[in-house]
Design a protein around this motif. Structure first.
Motif, PDB file in Angstrom:
ATOM      1  N   SER A  89      36.032  46.813  47.374  1.00 49.80           N
ATOM      2  CA  SER A  89      37.339  46.985  48.003  1.00 49.80           C
ATOM      3  C   SER A  89      37.156  47.578  49.399  1.00 49.80           C
ATOM      4  CB  SER A  89      38.210  47.919  47.171  1.00 49.80           C
ATOM      5  OG  SER A  89      38.466  47.331  45.929  1.00 49.80           O
ATOM      6  N   ILE A  90      37.952  47.089  50.347  1.00 50.55           N
ATOM      7  CA  ILE A  90      37.831  47.567  51.708  1.00 50.55           C
ATOM      8  C   ILE A  90      38.843  48.665  51.966  1.00 50.55           C
ATOM      9  CG2 ILE A  90      38.022  46.946  54.144  1.00 50.55           C
ATOM     10  CD1 ILE A  90      35.550  45.875  52.647  1.00 50.55           C
ATOM     11  N   ASP A  91      38.349  49.766  52.458  1.00 51.27           N
ATOM     12  CA  ASP A  91      39.145  50.914  52.819  1.00 51.27           C
ATOM     13  C   ASP A  91      39.593  50.726  54.266  1.00 51.27           C
ATOM     14  OD1 ASP A  91      39.528  53.864  53.532  1.00 51.27           O
ATOM     15  OD2 ASP A  91      39.061  53.891  51.378  1.00 51.27           O
ATOM     16  N   SER A  92      40.782  51.169  54.604  1.00 50.21           N
ATOM     17  CA  SER A  92      41.242  51.009  55.998  1.00 50.21           C
ATOM     18  C   SER A  92      40.460  51.900  56.951  1.00 50.21           C
ATOM     19  CB  SER A  92      42.733  51.304  56.103  1.00 50.21           C
ATOM     20  OG  SER A  92      42.975  52.627  55.689  1.00 50.21           O
ATOM     21  N   THR A  93      39.646  52.813  56.404  1.00 50.84           N
ATOM     22  CA  THR A  93      38.857  53.701  57.256  1.00 50.84           C
ATOM     23  C   THR A  93      37.474  53.142  57.554  1.00 50.84           C
ATOM     24  OG1 THR A  93      38.048  54.896  55.327  1.00 50.84           O
ATOM     25  CG2 THR A  93      40.016  55.768  56.397  1.00 50.84           C
ATOM     26  N   LYS A 139      40.722  39.883  61.373  1.00 49.54           N
ATOM     27  CA  LYS A 139      39.796  40.999  61.240  1.00 49.54           C
ATOM     28  C   LYS A 139      39.349  41.121  59.786  1.00 49.54           C
ATOM     29  CE  LYS A 139      40.860  44.408  64.769  1.00 49.54           C
ATOM     30  NZ  LYS A 139      41.300  43.964  65.953  1.00 49.54           N
ATOM     31  N   TYR A 140      38.061  41.232  59.616  1.00 50.69           N
ATOM     32  CA  TYR A 140      37.504  41.400  58.278  1.00 50.69           C
ATOM     33  C   TYR A 140      36.773  42.730  58.194  1.00 50.69           C
ATOM     34  CZ  TYR A 140      38.551  36.477  57.645  1.00 50.69           C
ATOM     35  OH  TYR A 140      39.206  35.281  57.552  1.00 50.69           O
ATOM     36  N   GLY A 141      37.042  43.460  57.136  1.00 46.64           N
ATOM     37  CA  GLY A 141      36.382  44.743  56.933  1.00 46.64           C
ATOM     38  C   GLY A 141      35.221  44.601  55.968  1.00 46.64           C
ATOM     39  N   PHE A 142      34.215  45.448  56.175  1.00 44.69           N
ATOM     40  CA  PHE A 142      33.030  45.408  55.315  1.00 44.69           C
ATOM     41  C   PHE A 142      32.642  46.813  54.910  1.00 44.69           C
ATOM     42  CE2 PHE A 142      33.122  41.736  57.962  1.00 44.69           C
ATOM     43  CZ  PHE A 142      32.877  40.710  57.063  1.00 44.69           C
ATOM     44  N   CYS A 143      31.961  46.912  53.763  1.00 51.11           N
ATOM     45  CA  CYS A 143      31.566  48.229  53.275  1.00 51.11           C
ATOM     46  C   CYS A 143      30.384  48.764  54.046  1.00 51.11           C
ATOM     47  CB  CYS A 143      31.236  48.164  51.783  1.00 51.11           C
ATOM     48  SG  CYS A 143      29.691  47.308  51.449  1.00 51.11           S
ATOM     49  N   SER A 144      29.562  47.876  54.604  1.00 49.70           N
ATOM     50  CA  SER A 144      28.359  48.343  55.287  1.00 49.70           C
ATOM     51  C   SER A 144      27.959  47.353  56.368  1.00 49.70           C
ATOM     52  CB  SER A 144      27.218  48.495  54.283  1.00 49.70           C
ATOM     53  OG  SER A 144      26.833  47.226  53.813  1.00 49.70           O
ATOM     54  N   ALA A 145      27.102  47.820  57.263  1.00 47.62           N
ATOM     55  CA  ALA A 145      26.650  46.981  58.378  1.00 47.62           C
ATOM     56  C   ALA A 145      25.870  45.773  57.880  1.00 47.62           C
ATOM     57  CB  ALA A 145      25.779  47.810  59.315  1.00 47.62           C
ATOM     58  N   ASN A 192      41.164  40.596  54.764  1.00 52.34           N
ATOM     59  CA  ASN A 192      40.607  40.641  53.418  1.00 52.34           C
ATOM     60  C   ASN A 192      40.861  42.006  52.782  1.00 52.34           C
ATOM     61  OD1 ASN A 192      38.867  41.861  55.315  1.00 52.34           O
ATOM     62  ND2 ASN A 192      37.180  41.759  53.911  1.00 52.34           N
ATOM     63  N   GLU A 193      41.055  42.020  51.466  1.00 53.15           N
ATOM     64  CA  GLU A 193      41.191  43.286  50.754  1.00 53.15           C
ATOM     65  C   GLU A 193      39.860  43.725  50.190  1.00 53.15           C
ATOM     66  OE1 GLU A 193      44.175  42.799  47.824  1.00 53.15           O
ATOM     67  OE2 GLU A 193      45.801  43.151  49.247  1.00 53.15           O
ATOM     68  N   LYS A 194      38.964  42.741  50.038  1.00 52.22           N
ATOM     69  CA  LYS A 194      37.645  43.045  49.490  1.00 52.22           C
ATOM     70  C   LYS A 194      36.567  42.519  50.413  1.00 52.22           C
ATOM     71  CE  LYS A 194      38.801  43.250  44.613  1.00 52.22           C
ATOM     72  NZ  LYS A 194      38.564  42.697  43.287  1.00 52.22           N
ATOM     73  N   ASP A 195      35.448  43.199  50.422  1.00 49.38           N
ATOM     74  CA  ASP A 195      34.279  42.764  51.160  1.00 49.38           C
ATOM     75  C   ASP A 195      33.898  41.362  50.665  1.00 49.38           C
ATOM     76  OD1 ASP A 195      31.602  42.368  51.961  1.00 49.38           O
ATOM     77  OD2 ASP A 195      31.303  44.525  52.079  1.00 49.38           O
ATOM     78  N   LYS A 200      30.634  30.321  54.540  1.00 50.12           N
ATOM     79  CA  LYS A 200      30.046  30.404  53.198  1.00 50.12           C
ATOM     80  C   LYS A 200      30.776  31.450  52.352  1.00 50.12           C
ATOM     81  CE  LYS A 200      25.821  32.231  51.151  1.00 50.12           C
ATOM     82  NZ  LYS A 200      24.528  32.835  51.518  1.00 50.12           N
ATOM     83  N   TYR A 201      31.092  32.600  52.956  1.00 54.59           N
ATOM     84  CA  TYR A 201      31.722  33.675  52.208  1.00 54.59           C
ATOM     85  C   TYR A 201      33.225  33.470  52.077  1.00 54.59           C
ATOM     86  CZ  TYR A 201      27.226  35.913  52.669  1.00 54.59           C
ATOM     87  OH  TYR A 201      25.909  36.179  52.598  1.00 54.59           O
ATOM     88  N   LEU A 202      33.831  32.836  53.073  1.00 56.04           N
ATOM     89  CA  LEU A 202      35.285  32.654  53.025  1.00 56.04           C
ATOM     90  C   LEU A 202      35.695  31.552  52.061  1.00 56.04           C
ATOM     91  CD1 LEU A 202      36.167  33.128  56.777  1.00 56.04           C
ATOM     92  CD2 LEU A 202      36.450  34.734  54.900  1.00 56.04           C
TER      93      LEU A 202
END
Ligand SMILES: [Zn+2]
Length: 91
Positions: free
Chosen positions: A53-57, A68-74, A44-47, A86-88
């Motif tokens: 937007s998801i940062d690679s860091t 693999k899915y990235g998220f801005c926060s826990a 994903n490019e966005k949470d 639901k989100y996908l």
């Protein structure tokens, strides 16, 4: 009175949850050159939860269906893991 104050403090801290996690990852990266060589590819490019937007860091990563899915926060990651479909599907 006190209860109202508590609720507004809670709302403020929730508001800043995304920015807080971004600043912690910045502080953690003492050696940016070494980290940049290892770029994690997210599906994903966005949470998917909040749309950020998801940062690679990002350190909040969840695996679902081999991706693999990235998220801005826990908290966004936890919400996603409760019900990934639901989100996908919501686009
Ligand atoms: Zn988020």
């Amino acid at each position: 009175m006190t209860r109202l104050l508590f609720m507004s403090l809670l709302a403020i801290s929730l508001n800043f949850a995304c920015q807080n996690s971004a600043s912690t990852t910045e502080q953690a990266s003492d050696k940016p050159t070494e980290i940049s060589t290892e770029v994690v590819q997210f599906a994903n490019e966005k949470d998917p939860v909040c749309g950020m937007s998801i940062d690679s860091t990002t350190v909040e990563i969840a695996e679902h269906d081999g991706k693999k899915y990235g998220f801005c926060s826990a908290s966004c990651k936890a919400d996603f893991l409760k019900d990934p479909a639901k989100y996908l599907s919501a686009k």
